[in-house]
Design a protein around this motif. Structure first.
Motif, PDB file in Angstrom:
ATOM      1  N   PHE A   1       0.831  -1.202   0.000  1.00 47.33           N
ATOM      2  CA  PHE A   1       0.000   0.000   0.000  1.00 47.33           C
ATOM      3  C   PHE A   1       0.865   1.251   0.000  1.00 47.33           C
ATOM      4  CE2 PHE A   1      -4.115  -1.862   0.657  1.00 47.33           C
ATOM      5  CZ  PHE A   1      -3.885  -3.026   1.376  1.00 47.33           C
TER       6      PHE A   1
ATOM      7  N   LEU B   1      -3.972  10.820   6.876  1.00 49.06           N
ATOM      8  CA  LEU B   1      -3.443   9.874   5.896  1.00 49.06           C
ATOM      9  C   LEU B   1      -4.542   9.364   4.988  1.00 49.06           C
ATOM     10  CD1 LEU B   1      -0.869   9.616   7.833  1.00 49.06           C
ATOM     11  CD2 LEU B   1      -0.774   7.278   7.015  1.00 49.06           C
TER      12      LEU B   1
ATOM     13  N   PHE C   1      -4.945   6.366   1.769  1.00 50.56           N
ATOM     14  CA  PHE C   1      -4.258   5.198   1.237  1.00 50.56           C
ATOM     15  C   PHE C   1      -4.714   4.874  -0.179  1.00 50.56           C
ATOM     16  CE2 PHE C   1      -2.156   3.200   4.922  1.00 50.56           C
ATOM     17  CZ  PHE C   1      -2.652   3.985   5.941  1.00 50.56           C
ATOM     18  N   GLY C   2      -3.809   4.249  -0.928  1.00 44.47           N
ATOM     19  CA  GLY C   2      -4.190   3.627  -2.181  1.00 44.47           C
ATOM     20  C   GLY C   2      -4.849   2.278  -1.927  1.00 44.47           C
ATOM     21  N   LYS C   3      -5.361   1.678  -2.995  1.00 47.54           N
ATOM     22  CA  LYS C   3      -6.089   0.411  -2.873  1.00 47.54           C
ATOM     23  C   LYS C   3      -5.148  -0.797  -2.786  1.00 47.54           C
ATOM     24  CE  LYS C   3     -10.482   1.806  -3.400  1.00 47.54           C
ATOM     25  NZ  LYS C   3     -10.312   3.233  -3.154  1.00 47.54           N
TER      26      LYS C   3
END
Lengths: 115, 118
Positions: free
Chosen positions: B91, B106, B108-110
Motif C-alpha cells: 500500500f 493519511l 491510502f491507495g487500494k
C-alpha cells in the motif's frame, strides 16, 4: 521490545452493544491513529491523535469515538456498533525521526464482526 | 482533495529481479509525506519507507527505495533483488495537513498484490 498492542484481537458482538478496542504503545510516541481495512476499499483513517488530549477526525469517523488521556493509550470506542462496522481495525503510532522522517508501527489488528 | 492511486492490482516478478510498484498522488498542499507499507498474507501491516515532500534525495531502506518524482506526482516503490518473502500486498499512502497544519491525516491507495515466483 518496541510494540503496539491491541485488544481484543478478535471480537464478535451484536448490534448496539457498546465496545472498546484498546491500543497501547510503549515507545512514548506522540502520534497515534486508528484505521479500518475493508476488502476493495483498502485502509481508511478513522481518527488520529497528535498528543494527549489532541484528537482529530480522519476520513471515516462516523460511529466511532476516541480518547487520549495518556500518551501510551488510544482506545477506539463504538458506542452502538452496527453491521457496517464489521472490519479489520489497526492501531498505529508514528515516531518522528531526524528532520522530516517518520517511522510507523502498527498493532496486530482487531477483527471485529457485528451481527 | 487528496488522492492516491495504485494502478496495478497485481504484479508478478521472478525471484532476484527488481520490481517497481507504481503510486501516483494528487494534492495541492506543498507539505506532504509519502509512505509505503507491506501486508503479508498473515495480515499484519509493516511500515517500509517514508519520503517527505521537501526531501531532495530519494528515500532508501535496505532493498527498498522510493522513486520520488515530484513534478509527475509519483512515488514508486522499487524492490531490488526480490525474495519469496516479498510476496504480499503493498500500500502507498500520503499524509497531508489538517486544518491546524499538522501533517497527520493519511489517505491510502487500494494496494498492489505482488507475487514473487521462484
Amino acid at each position: 521490545e518496541a510494540q503496539v498492542t491491541q485488544n481484543p484481537r478478535y471480537l464478535i458482538t451484536v448490534t448496539g452493544k457498546k465496545l472498546t478496542v484498546t491500543c497501547s504503545q510503549n515507545m512514548n510516541h506522540e502520534y497515534m491513529s486508528w484505521y479500518r481495512q475493508d476488502p476493495g476499499l483498502g485502509l481508511r483513517q478513522i481518527y488520529y491523535s497528535m498528543n494527549v488530549e489532541v484528537t482529530d477526525k480522519g476520513d471515516v469517523p462516523e460511529g466511532y469515538k476516541v480518547s487520549r488521556k495518556e500518551k501510551r493509550n488510544f482506545p477506539l470506542i463504538l458506542e452502538s456498533p452496527s453491521p457496517n462496522q464489521t472490519s479489520l481495525y489497526f492501531c498505529a503510532s508514528i515516531k518522528r525521526t531526524s528532520g522530516s522522517s517518520y517511522e510507523q508501527y502498527f498493532g496486530p489488528g482487531t477483527r471485529l464482526t457485528v451481527t | 482533495a487528496q488522492k492516491i492511486t495504485q494502478t496495478q492490482p497485481g504484479m508478478f516478478v521472478q525471484e532476484k529481479e527488481a520490481v517497481t510498484l507504481d503510486c501516483t498522488y494528487d494534492t495541492s498542499d506543498p507539505s506532504y509525506g509519502l509512505f509505503w507499507y507491506k501486508q503479508p498474507s498473515s495480515g499484519e501491516m509493516i511500515f517500509l519507507i517514508y519520503q517527505g515532500s521537501y526531501d531532495q534525495q530519494n528515500a532508501t531502506e535496505g532493498r527498498y527505495s522510493l522513486n520520488f518524482q515530484k513534478a509527475r506526482k509519483s512515488a514508486n516503490l522499487v524492490i531490488s533483488a526480490s525474495q519469496l518473502g516479498d510476496s504480499a500486498m503493498y500500500f502507498c499512502a500520503m499524509s497531508f495537513p489538517n486544518s491546524g497544519g499538522s501533517n497527520y491525516k493519511l489517505t491510502f491507495g487500494k494496494g498492489t498484490l505482488l507475487t514473487v515466483n521462484p
